[in-house]
Design a protein around this motif. Structure first.
Motif, PDB file in Angstrom:
ATOM      1  N   ALA A  30       0.848  -1.196   0.000  1.00 21.16           N
ATOM      2  CA  ALA A  30       0.000   0.000   0.000  1.00 21.16           C
ATOM      3  C   ALA A  30       0.882   1.243   0.000  1.00 21.16           C
ATOM      4  O   ALA A  30       0.473   2.302  -0.481  1.00 21.16           O
ATOM      5  N   SER A  31       2.091   1.116   0.524  1.00 22.94           N
ATOM      6  CA  SER A  31       2.987   2.280   0.570  1.00 22.94           C
ATOM      7  C   SER A  31       3.247   2.799  -0.843  1.00 22.94           C
ATOM      8  O   SER A  31       3.135   4.001  -1.105  1.00 22.94           O
ATOM      9  N   ASN A  50      -5.558   3.008  11.400  1.00 27.77           N
ATOM     10  CA  ASN A  50      -4.371   2.814  12.219  1.00 27.77           C
ATOM     11  C   ASN A  50      -4.063   4.208  12.747  1.00 27.77           C
ATOM     12  O   ASN A  50      -3.878   5.111  11.920  1.00 27.77           O
ATOM     13  N   ASP A 104      -7.992   4.362   2.214  1.00 31.57           N
ATOM     14  CA  ASP A 104      -6.986   3.365   2.576  1.00 31.57           C
ATOM     15  C   ASP A 104      -7.742   2.216   3.250  1.00 31.57           C
ATOM     16  O   ASP A 104      -8.192   2.329   4.388  1.00 31.57           O
ATOM     17  N   TYR A 108      -7.119  -2.423   6.029  1.00 26.44           N
ATOM     18  CA  TYR A 108      -7.616  -3.210   7.165  1.00 26.44           C
ATOM     19  C   TYR A 108      -9.096  -3.575   7.001  1.00 26.44           C
ATOM     20  O   TYR A 108      -9.691  -4.128   7.919  1.00 26.44           O
ATOM     21  N   SER A 131      -3.867  -3.886   0.299  1.00 23.84           N
ATOM     22  CA  SER A 131      -2.552  -4.476   0.548  1.00 23.84           C
ATOM     23  C   SER A 131      -2.670  -5.958   0.849  1.00 23.84           C
ATOM     24  O   SER A 131      -3.675  -6.409   1.407  1.00 23.84           O
ATOM     25  N   SER A 178      -0.457  -7.024   2.882  1.00 19.96           N
ATOM     26  CA  SER A 178       0.320  -7.049   4.137  1.00 19.96           C
ATOM     27  C   SER A 178      -0.485  -7.519   5.340  1.00 19.96           C
ATOM     28  O   SER A 178       0.015  -8.308   6.142  1.00 19.96           O
ATOM     29  N   LYS A 179      -1.686  -7.039   5.513  1.00 21.27           N
ATOM     30  CA  LYS A 179      -2.343  -7.188   6.816  1.00 21.27           C
ATOM     31  C   LYS A 179      -3.296  -8.377   6.810  1.00 21.27           C
ATOM     32  O   LYS A 179      -3.033  -9.391   7.438  1.00 21.27           O
ATOM     33  N   ARG A 223       5.926  -7.224   0.341  1.00 21.14           N
ATOM     34  CA  ARG A 223       5.753  -5.927  -0.305  1.00 21.14           C
ATOM     35  C   ARG A 223       4.826  -5.995  -1.521  1.00 21.14           C
ATOM     36  O   ARG A 223       5.259  -5.874  -2.672  1.00 21.14           O
TER      37      ARG A 223
HETATM   38  C1  PLP Z   1      -3.133   2.644   7.427  1.00 22.10           C
HETATM   39  C2  PLP Z   1      -1.941   2.076   6.727  1.00 22.10           C
HETATM   40  N1  PLP Z   1      -1.761   2.339   5.412  1.00 22.10           N
HETATM   41  C3  PLP Z   1      -0.716   1.842   4.741  1.00 22.10           C
HETATM   42  C4  PLP Z   1       0.240   1.052   5.354  1.00 22.10           C
HETATM   43  C5  PLP Z   1       1.379   0.507   4.543  1.00 22.10           C
HETATM   44  O1  PLP Z   1       1.183  -0.876   4.306  1.00 22.10           O
HETATM   45  P1  PLP Z   1       2.030  -1.767   3.290  1.00 22.10           P
HETATM   46  O2  PLP Z   1       2.756  -2.784   4.124  1.00 22.10           O
HETATM   47  O3  PLP Z   1       1.032  -2.430   2.406  1.00 22.10           O
HETATM   48  O4  PLP Z   1       2.937  -0.881   2.537  1.00 22.10           O
HETATM   49  C6  PLP Z   1       0.112   0.754   6.729  1.00 22.10           C
HETATM   50  C7  PLP Z   1       1.121  -0.072   7.410  1.00 22.10           C
HETATM   51  O5  PLP Z   1       1.105  -0.283   8.591  1.00 22.10           O
HETATM   52  C8  PLP Z   1      -1.020   1.272   7.424  1.00 22.10           C
HETATM   53  O6  PLP Z   1      -1.219   1.004   8.718  1.00 22.10           O
END
Ligand code: PLP
Length: 418
Positions: free
Chosen positions: A119-120, A194, A222, A225, A254, A256-257, A265
């Motif tokens: 997501a970054s 977050n 975003d 989550y 993402s 990621s979570k 990544r």
């Molecule tokens: C709200 C939020 N957006 C984006 C990100 C970035 O996530 P990613 O690991 O997909 O780059 C995070 C990571 O903790 C997050 O908490």
């Protein structure tokens, strides 16, 4: 004259001015101090029973589903891993699009899905494509600190919206309408958020999208989550809004979570069709393509066995939240709004600071508490400082992504602090 004394020529290298607008990520400092302490404890004779318990980490302890790991191993076995298209593997874009139909009942064309390096990278691409010099983006306070820095890094201004607990730490339509100025281009929010783990309800999301639409702006949602929602009242994607509103939505997501693939990544964007060519050009130039290995493995996220496995992990997090919340108040951590998703608890730490004799100033507060807890209980948590300005020195973020064993141990230690 020595070199050191020579006057600096006007064209000498210097840090670009934008660096001054990027804040440090202070949570990392606590992480570093926790690592140092863990290393010290590891070599201290007799201290091996005392380990650092980490409640500061924003990544799920479960990792990727077994089928995903197998798919990665197979992809390695298969040999070369060439670049993919900049927008991502067509099969993965297709699978992500199908997931919206299965999971959210929304039709999304694969051509709108852009696979990214987390997501970054998705947020960076969106900001690069859409935020010009001095353009403004409205962002709730508190929120994920990198988001405002993505805006600052491209020369934009992140404008904080004060979001108190009475609003579940989320913006209201009235607030956004009032803050929207001539230079405002977008509202960037996370639901669940977050550090608070709280979401927008559907009616408010609709009202917000209407405000954005009336101003011809964009809603950067975003939603990394959103899959980790514990309450059926929440957890819907903004892409499910009525078509005339959804046209103004960019959804960031993402692996990621929910899919437990932080270090792989990988993430994605769902864009209005007309924005895809601009983002494609940026992705091609900036990083060619997201990791081929991660993309091949991520295809297995959508197999029924993986989806069942992830669903179980979501339920585990929900049970952890339910087990932990009632015990926090007694140690002096008050949770004004219970999280309805993600894996964070945003707790007011005044009571715990008072118990430990820690001053409640903006300079001390939760920042001093984080270091005191490391020293006195070997428990690491995230101080509020990074997440905004609004009373954040009274708040800490605790992560439910840490195992239940870690939580049991941390609670015992916090309860027994004098
Ligand atoms: C709200 C939020 N957006 C984006 C990100 C970035 O996530 P990613 O690991 O997909 O780059 C995070 C990571 O903790 C997050 O908490």
């Amino acid at each position: 004259m020595s070199l050191a004394q020579a006057p600096t020529p006007p064209n000498a290298w210097r840090l670009a001015p934008r660096n001054a607008h990027i804040d440090p990520f202070y949570v990392m400092e606590v992480g570093k101090a926790a690592d140092q302490l863990a290393n010290q404890l590891a070599v201290q004779p007799g201290a091996h029973h005392r380990r650092v318990v980490r409640l500061n980490i924003g990544e799920p302890d479960h990792g990727a589903a077994p089928a995903v790991r197998q798919a990665a191993a197979q992809a390695l076995q298969d040999g070369a891993l060439p670049y993919t298209a900049a927008l991502g593997l067509p099969e993965l874009r297709q699978r992500i699009a199908q997931w919206y139909t299965q999971h959210h009942g929304v039709t999304v064309s694969p051509s709108r899905v852009v696979v990214t390096a987390g997501a970054s990278a998705a947020l960076q691409l969106a900001c690069l494509a859409l935020v010009g010099q001095d353009d403004e983006v409205l962002i709730p306070d508190p929120s994920y600190p990198c988001n405002r820095n993505f805006v600052h890094a491209v020369g934009g201004q992140a404008v904080a919206l004060d979001c108190p607990p009475e609003q579940r730490y989320q913006p209201t339509a009235e607030q956004v309408a009032q803050a929207w100025g001539a230079r405002t281009r977008a509202l960037l929010l996370a639901s669940p958020s977050n550090p608070t783990g709280t979401s927008l309800n559907w009616d408010e999301l609709e009202r917000l999208a209407q405000v954005v639409r009336q101003r011809h702006g964009l809603l950067l949602a975003d939603e990394i989550y959103t899959g980790l929602s514990f309450d059926p009242a929440y957890g819907r994607t903004a892409l499910a809004l009525a078509p005339e509103l959804a046209e103004h939505v960019i959804s960031v997501n993402s692996f990621s979570k929910y899919f437990g693939m932080t270090g792989w990544r990988l993430g994605w964007l769902v864009l209005p069709e007309r924005l895809v060519p601009a983002v494609e050009k940026l992705a091609q130039n900036l990083y060619i393509c997201p990791s081929t290995l991660s993309q091949r493995a991520a295809l297995a996220c959508f197999e029924p066995s993986s989806l069942a496995w992830y669903e179980q992990r979501r339920l585990d997090l929900q049970h952890r939240r339910d087990a932990v919340l009632p015990r926090l108040q007694a140690v002096g951590l008050d949770v004004p709004v219970a999280p309805d998703g993600a894996f964070y608890i945003w707790a007011n730490c005044r009571g715990l600071c008072q118990r430990l004799g820690i001053a409640q100033t903006a300079e001390a507060g939760s920042w001093a508490l984080a270091f005191a807890l490391l020293e006195r209980a070997q428990v690491a948590l995230a101080p509020g400082r990074d997440f905004g300005q609004r009373h954040t020195h009274h708040f800490v973020r605790l992560s439910l992504a840490s195992s239940m064993d870690d939580w049991q141990e941390a609670l015992l230690r916090l309860e027994s602090l004098a």
